[in-house]
Scaffold this active site. Structure first.
Site, PDB file in Angstrom:
ATOM      1  N   LYS A 161       0.798  -1.230   0.000  1.00 18.24           N
ATOM      2  CA  LYS A 161       0.000   0.000   0.000  1.00 18.24           C
ATOM      3  C   LYS A 161       0.834   1.285   0.000  1.00 18.24           C
ATOM      4  CE  LYS A 161      -2.345  -1.548   3.636  1.00 18.24           C
ATOM      5  NZ  LYS A 161      -3.343  -1.684   4.724  1.00 18.24           N
ATOM      6  N   ASP A 197      -5.851  -5.791  10.469  1.00 14.57           N
ATOM      7  CA  ASP A 197      -7.167  -5.132  10.438  1.00 14.57           C
ATOM      8  C   ASP A 197      -8.289  -6.094  10.061  1.00 14.57           C
ATOM      9  OD1 ASP A 197      -6.228  -5.342   7.859  1.00 14.57           O
ATOM     10  OD2 ASP A 197      -6.829  -3.336   7.240  1.00 14.57           O
TER      11      ASP A 197
HETATM   12 MG    MG Z   1      -8.811   0.378   7.620  1.00 10.01          MG
END
Ligand code: MG
Ligand code: ADP
Length: 445
Positions: A161, A197
């Site tokens: 990312k 996450d």
């Molecule tokens: Mg998030």
């Protein structure tokens, strides 16, 4: 009013793009088969594109109670929060601060990145008048591929990312956080859990919903986790006496997909070429860039004149997925396009986002079928991420895939938004670990 017309090759070009970007029902079946193959290999510890990482966490019972701090370092939105669990399935976040990780921090020295995060925790404590003398437990949600070696220990395998901070890959990120907290004078904070996450999202939802057995992220990046029988995790040496465990798939790296010219171009120009193929076709970080590249091909072929577009979006990643959402909803981020050009741009956005949703739908179906071959049970899939939440029609496009595959049985699958579940999930994990006497000590120093 601008009156540029798209050329007569427009229809031909669009149907070609449509075809290249299509994910047919047959493609979906292939995605499912390939997922099952890769999942099997990943669980056995054989080389493949799915890491299938044991999280050392199982679903909570819903009776866990307590308070905990949580720190969530994701892609775009990172936060510090305090959560309270009432032992009856309610996890309440009672204070939260968001912070932005600048591009310089993302790509600079790792130590500076962790010092910054520790600073955010410090600021949060000051703002909420939390004493620096009392001991506090903190759960750390770190949303990158981590080879977990214990509940509060794990090494970053590789950045994704857009992150590339130096000196972090291969290191235990809890240790790095510990050290930074120590440096910033926060000696009262003990990091008790490390979570991804996607695991946090599953855990938060399943705290109140027993049929939740899968978590999915569709935001800056994409990933998923699900509940696996420990007996299926062949690569785990000491399996203990637990029966099930959440597996973090790291599905963003799934590679058995039909990619096209634009995907290859985008990959080559990216900071992590050769990796995260599924993520690059599905997640919010990349959809705008795919669209921009398709439009530029149209412009270079003279099918789409769009001088305004060319000028406004000449830089990579300047056309964002948020802009696509706006276009899809009938708006326009920028004004000097003719009616025809607007129509063309909307069409490309539709095509690119449809492919993303259909791949995501196929991938979710693959995991549900892995757990429940005949789709006998009800399944709640907890989903977090702004792409899923905000892109017009994204959820509907995923559900259409389920309908094609399962007909009326598709009603057994519930997609539920678990907004910011990742942060609260880490707090649930910390409480779960205490109740189940799971040592949070590191297995490896
Ligand atoms: Mg998030
Ligand atoms: P993160 O994944 O970083 O934890 P989010 O879940 O909020 O955070 O996802 C942010 C990403 O979602 C952005 O990078 C962008 O790609 C995408 N996004 C944000 N807003 C929208 C929107 N309105 N429509 C579609 N995608 C969006």
């Amino acid at each position: 009013m601008i009156n540029r017309k798209v050329s007569s090759d427009y229809d031909k070009f669009i149907s070609k793009v449509e075809k290249i970007f299509s994910v047919t029902p047959a493609d979906v079946k292939k995605i499912i088969d390939n997922f099952h193959q890769e999942m099997r290999r990943g669980l056995a510890g054989r080389g493949c594109s799915l890491k299938m990482i044991p999280s050392f966490v199982d679903r909570p019972a819903g009776s866990e109670a307590g308070r905990c701090l949580a720190l969530d370092l994701g892609g775009t939105n990172s936060r510090v929060l305090a959560a309270r669990l009432d032992g009856k399935g309610n996890a309440r976040v009672f204070a939260v601060s968001k912070f932005v990780v600048s591009a310089a921090l993302m790509r600079g020295a790792g130590e500076a990145l962790f010092d910054f995060i520790a600073g955010c925790v410090r600021e949060f404590l000051a703002k909420n008048r939390i004493s620096l003398r009392k001991k506090y437990q903190l759960a750390f949600t770190f949303s990158f591929p981590v080879e977990q070696t214990g509940l509060a220990a794990g090494k970053l395998i590789i950045w994704t990312k857009g992150f590339s901070a130096s000196g972090v890959e291969g290191k235990d990120v809890v240790r790095l956080l510990d050290d930074a907290l120590w440096r910033s004078g926060l000696k009262n904070i003990e990091v008790v859990a490390l979570a991804n996450d996607t695991v946090g999202t599953l855990v938060t939802k399943s705290y109140s919903d027993r049929s939740c057995d899968m978590g999915v992220i569709l935001g800056t990046g994409t990933n998923a986790c699900y509940v696996e029988k420990v007996s299926n995790i062949l690569k785990m040496k000491s399996r203990g006496n637990r029966r099930s465990m959440i597996i973090n798939m790291e599905w963003g790296n799934f590679s058995k997909l039909r990619r096209c010219h634009v995907d290859r171009e985008l990959d080559r120009a990216s900071g992590n070429p050769g990796r995260q193929y599924l993520e690059k076709m599905v997640s919010g970080m990349y959809l705008g860039e795919i669209t921009r590249r398709v439009v530029f091909h149209m412009i270079s072929k003279g099918v789409f004149l769009g001088e305004g577009f060319e000028r406004a979006y000449s830089e990579e990643y300047s056309f964002r997925t948020e802009d696509m959402s706006l276009v899809a909803a009938g708006g326009m981020p920028q004004r000097d396009l003719s009616a025809d050009e607007r129509k063309a741009l909307k069409k490309i956005c539709d095509i690119v986002s449809l492919r993303s949703a259909r791949i995501a739908g196929g991938a979710i179906a693959a995991v549900l079928l892995w757990m429940d071959k005949e789709l006998r049970k009800r399944h709640t899939v907890a989903i977090d991420g702004s792409l899923f939440e905000k892109y017009p029609g994204f959820e509907k496009n995923i559900k259409n895939v389920f309908r094609e595959l399962f007909g009326r049985r598709s009603k057994k699958i519930k997609l539920e938004m678990a907004k910011d579940g990742s942060g609260a999930g880490a707090a649930v994990i910390a409480a779960w670990a205490q109740i189940n006497h799971i040592s949070t000590r590191r297995l490896h120093a």
